[in-house]
Design an enzyme around this catalytic site. Structure first.
Site, mmCIF file in Angstrom:
data_model
loop_
_atom_site.group_PDB
_atom_site.id
_atom_site.type_symbol
_atom_site.label_atom_id
_atom_site.label_comp_id
_atom_site.label_asym_id
_atom_site.label_seq_id
_atom_site.Cartn_x
_atom_site.Cartn_y
_atom_site.Cartn_z
ATOM 1 N N SER A 101 0.800 -1.241 0.000
ATOM 2 C CA SER A 101 0.000 0.000 0.000
ATOM 3 C C SER A 101 0.823 1.276 0.000
ATOM 4 O O SER A 101 0.279 2.357 -0.238
ATOM 5 C CB SER A 101 -0.922 0.027 1.216
ATOM 6 O OG SER A 101 -1.921 -0.947 1.076
ATOM 7 N N LYS A 149 0.514 3.431 -2.933
ATOM 8 C CA LYS A 149 -0.632 4.327 -3.116
ATOM 9 C C LYS A 149 -0.203 5.796 -3.060
ATOM 10 O O LYS A 149 -0.845 6.657 -3.660
ATOM 11 C CB LYS A 149 -1.693 4.056 -2.039
ATOM 12 C CG LYS A 149 -2.311 2.661 -2.122
ATOM 13 C CD LYS A 149 -3.157 2.344 -0.873
ATOM 14 C CE LYS A 149 -3.740 0.937 -0.932
ATOM 15 N NZ LYS A 149 -4.444 0.585 0.329
ATOM 16 N N TYR A 206 -3.544 -2.739 -10.269
ATOM 17 C CA TYR A 206 -3.430 -2.432 -8.834
ATOM 18 C C TYR A 206 -2.525 -3.434 -8.118
ATOM 19 O O TYR A 206 -1.653 -3.063 -7.329
ATOM 20 C CB TYR A 206 -4.830 -2.415 -8.225
ATOM 21 C CG TYR A 206 -4.860 -2.269 -6.729
ATOM 22 C CD1 TYR A 206 -4.429 -1.095 -6.116
ATOM 23 C CD2 TYR A 206 -5.322 -3.294 -5.913
ATOM 24 C CE1 TYR A 206 -4.467 -0.952 -4.725
ATOM 25 C CE2 TYR A 206 -5.364 -3.153 -4.534
ATOM 26 C CZ TYR A 206 -4.929 -1.993 -3.950
ATOM 27 O OH TYR A 206 -4.957 -1.863 -2.587
ATOM 28 N N TYR A 253 -4.996 3.718 7.896
ATOM 29 C CA TYR A 253 -6.361 3.212 8.033
ATOM 30 C C TYR A 253 -6.956 3.640 9.370
ATOM 31 O O TYR A 253 -6.776 4.789 9.770
ATOM 32 C CB TYR A 253 -6.399 1.676 7.876
ATOM 33 C CG TYR A 253 -5.571 1.223 6.721
ATOM 34 C CD1 TYR A 253 -5.881 1.653 5.418
ATOM 35 C CD2 TYR A 253 -4.459 0.400 6.891
ATOM 36 C CE1 TYR A 253 -5.111 1.248 4.332
ATOM 37 C CE2 TYR A 253 -3.688 0.003 5.812
ATOM 38 C CZ TYR A 253 -4.028 0.432 4.545
ATOM 39 O OH TYR A 253 -3.268 0.043 3.490
ATOM 40 N N VAL A 262 1.181 -3.703 3.853
ATOM 41 C CA VAL A 262 0.970 -4.982 4.522
ATOM 42 C C VAL A 262 2.221 -5.875 4.424
ATOM 43 O O VAL A 262 2.327 -6.893 5.105
ATOM 44 C CB VAL A 262 -0.306 -5.647 3.950
ATOM 45 C CG1 VAL A 262 -0.025 -6.297 2.617
ATOM 46 C CG2 VAL A 262 -0.889 -6.631 4.930
#
Lengths: 306, 306, 306, 306
Positions: free
Chosen positions: A61, A64, A188, A240, A258
């Site tokens: 992630s 991103k 992705y 998050y 992760v």
């Protein structure tokens, strides 16, 4: 600085509570949890590292941040028609918020938001072309052409795509995804599979330290305002439903993956990458967060006061 | 600095889109929307102001920063058994999150969280005693004994207490409120009714600028770590479900109140108070936010890069 | 009875408020909204009809009653490990409940539940085989071998599959769907595309009137207990978040479809099918419901008292 | 019939899994869990009983059927502006739905809905007057002037009012409660404290069996249509988020109370009251439900087929 990092690495080596390695795909599950690396790049380009800072890991992630940067370059503020910029208060893969808000993801760092962002940067192109562009961009900001995708990770993610496929189809049912879902997901998952080590990752974050300029290569990546805004999004949404906790403990904008990596920006002071595969219950690197807490304590780099 | 503030006040005077004054109680509804004030206090104690900076207004939710500070002083980290420290992603008065999380508020700045905090600092005392303590604390940090409660505002809030009473009884049903609900609410509404002007409010925020010390009076209010942590909470949760937006646009920790005030901290640089009664749709001062955006643009005070 | 139906059809022909034809696929959008049909089959097999009772329409979600019946036959009570039997309180395509309850649909009549049911009856077979089985079953209970799929409707649904694909992938991410999502959805959309007219549909419901026996053909379809239970599910969940309203107004178990059909069971008294393409805001046939209200009023067939 | 009831009572006496007595107030917690009673009143007024059918218990939420009946008498269909008539899919004391739907309860049988109903029937009167009216109505439909409130139960509920106070204040904040919250709750808790035994309760339900007429006393209580509609609401919403389960297993409209009672209507056939204090996890009488399942099995009284 080198002594600080050595001390941190030594302290981390002692830790027995190392969290739990992500196990939803075999490629991540088999990573040795006893690894720990940290790198710090100063604005003048000096790099300090300790531990397994040269071992590549799946940035997941953290990518991103890079695709958001690309999307802002391509679409400008129109990005914010596609995703919001508020913390979601929900886990990374929640779909509840999407149903309540007409399929618009709260921010670009939850999975749904990142999927919408990759759809936005595809602009009618094939996954292959978009992936080439993403890799080129990451190599550019990290100033390192050896960075590659880990196709095995990407393929394995594709085999376990269901939760993300659910998010993508949901958004598509509201017209918020333009390309075929499998193309978007394929892109992705490859983006997430980029393999970097701590040094490469810390270098890639440099442009966010110095108001949009990679000071090592003396190239402008984004405008000062955009750099600030990306940092603000990392602060608010980078972990998050653990973003508040990270702000409280570390006090710097950061984005976790992760795979156990975290990219952290101390504006004007340093780009920092840590990596340790064990995750806490929310999905952020356990030792990584601890190490950052120590680093900030020793350097006084918190943006909330020294 | 004075010129910057004058320019901002002049620009704000031109604005025709001024938001909507809070109208759920008459005392707030009757405030003239054409007012605007701003004050900046530097670490050395210099004060700069423009506009209606000497006009007192109801600080409302800004008071939550002060009661949180008090609670941390009294209970230490046990505060976090009572409230969380994550953005809620919900409006200020939402009860949905409480039901999903066993009556524990996400953070101390949503209404439920602030009510839990005031219950925590009561410690078996009567509202009168607790209120005296709160007022004493606010006068101490602002170094100004003329600050008072506006009892008419507090009483009017009490008459319209239902939404907050619902939150309080809900928490009490989970054993999270120890004192009688009406005592807790009475104290809470009085705390919110404190009347301060921009100069007083900016002074009251000084201890968060200089690592816990009010530099003007040379008194330590909290430890450096605690000051940082309070700032981080203001950053993450200070504007309800508009916190991400505020971070994106202003880039400083801040806490807004429905009276139209905002207290903002630029760590190491300044304590800032703005006030303009018109609110945006989320409930934050419309011109206040705009003015802060201008100020940060002109000063480079964003914590996310200059 | 014939006079009652004639009166109802005449009354319906006068109605100008006819609801809105489903328009998410062209095949449904182009249906003439001015049609209305009704058929009643008595336990002795007598059929009474009025209006367009011989015009075939897409039964859509009414098919969920038939696949549930099949699933109960194949799996018995193990069906209830896959879906619950409570009203959901949510629209037909909601995903919120799935996230809160580990991917288990509340009942077999919301879309998620019906998709889980079709996955359950596939038992490792290909869509073609399962579809043959479903068609055979529907022909058997309706005692009519002319009933067919409308492949154009099914294909068009597949092209607009995203919302249902989201539900299916979500469930699959919890291991609740065993077959490939596209196979399950392909089967599901074909099941929904079955074209029947009111007379055929009313005959197909006969086994639920007479405790599991189709009295016309004198064949047992299910046990008396199972017939009762299917009726109870139609009562509680047959009209999504309009189920309470339907019980209140009509007072009989029924299942609606987005094609404008409703199958209704008056236990011991009649199987009833109505059809009119215009839908109310919840997605149930507007005139269909009105007609049923009239019918029950005239016959005293409500299960809640005469 | 007597033999059936004797058999059921004998079977229930053998059961060791008796559920858990409600323990949130001492008055309910101290009830002996080994009790079981059942009464059946036929349309001709014959009463059959077995077990502890003459022992009074707290009817609790069963009273909601009676106050709804009163409200329909006073307000007619305007009742449906105050509460909906859909199953909520949520537990009895949930507040989430209220926030999503502007403070309007889904139905009159969840706590929020029943509180709104009692507020509606107060019509400006004092609790005392309203309570007198409620008691008079219950005595009238049961044809028994010995029925009384249990004030100790009511007072104890008032002491533990917080969850219901939260619901009431929440609705009041939307203007949906007109009287002072404490007056409404005081009335509500007294209504719930009514003590009746199985025979009295079964008699009180008679008017719902015979289309609105209490056949024993030959008095009309409500119109046939209203009787049907109340039955439909009991069917759809009478057991909270266990309503589907009750329909599935018992197949008759019913309303449960946390005191362990259930009132069940077999339209045209019987009014049934069972009581056993132990509750299942959803809050419905465990043995009561089992006994009803046996009764329906032996009598064929299910409304969904014999």
């Amino acid at each position: 600085m080198q002594k600080i990092l050595n001390d941190i690495a030594a302290a981390m080596a002692q830790e027995t509570e190392r969290g739990k390695v992500a196990d939803y795909i075999p490629q991540l599950a088999h990573v040795d949890p006893n690894q720990f690396g940290i790198s710090v790049v100063l604005p003048d380009g000096q790099v300090f590292s300790a531990g397994d800072a040269k071992t590549a890991f799946s940035i997941q992630s953290i990518s991103k941040v890079f695709t958001l940067t690309m999307a802002l370059g391509k679409l400008g503020d129109a990005v914010w028609n596609k995703v919001g910029r508020e913390p979601s208060g929900d886990p990374f893969n929640s779909i509840v918020q999407l149903e309540h808000e007409m399929g618009k993801p709260r921010n670009p760092f939850i999975n749904a938001g990142a999927i919408a962002i990759v759809d936005a940067i595809m602009m009618g192109h094939q996954p292959k072309e978009t992936l080439a562009e993403i890799l080129q961009f990451v190599r550019f900001i990290a100033d390192d052409n050896s960075i590659i995708f880990d196709h095995k990770v990407a393929e394995s993610e594709m085999e376990h795509k269901d939760r993300n496929a659910s998010l993508a189809h949901f958004m598509k049912s509201f017209g918020r995804i333009k390309h075929p879902v499998d193309n978007v997901l394929g892109t992705y998952f490859h983006q997430c599979s980029i393999a970097m080590n701590c040094e490469q990752l810390a270098r890639a974050g440099q442009f966010l330290v110095s108001d949009g300029v990679n000071a090592s290569t003396n190239t402008r990546v984004v405008s000062p305002q955009r750099a600030r805004r990306i940092n603000s999004l990392m602060m608010m949404c980078g972990h998050y439903d653990g973003s508040g906790e990270f702000a409280f403990r570390v006090g710097l904008p950061g984005k976790s993956g992760v795979g156990g990596g975290i990219l952290v920006i101390a504006p004007g002071k340093a780009s920092i990458a840590v990596w340790s595969p064990g995750l806490d219950t929310i999905g952020n690197s356990q030792l990584g967060t601890q190490a950052l807490e120590m680093l900030v304590h020793k350097t006084g780099w918190s943006i909330f006061g020294k």
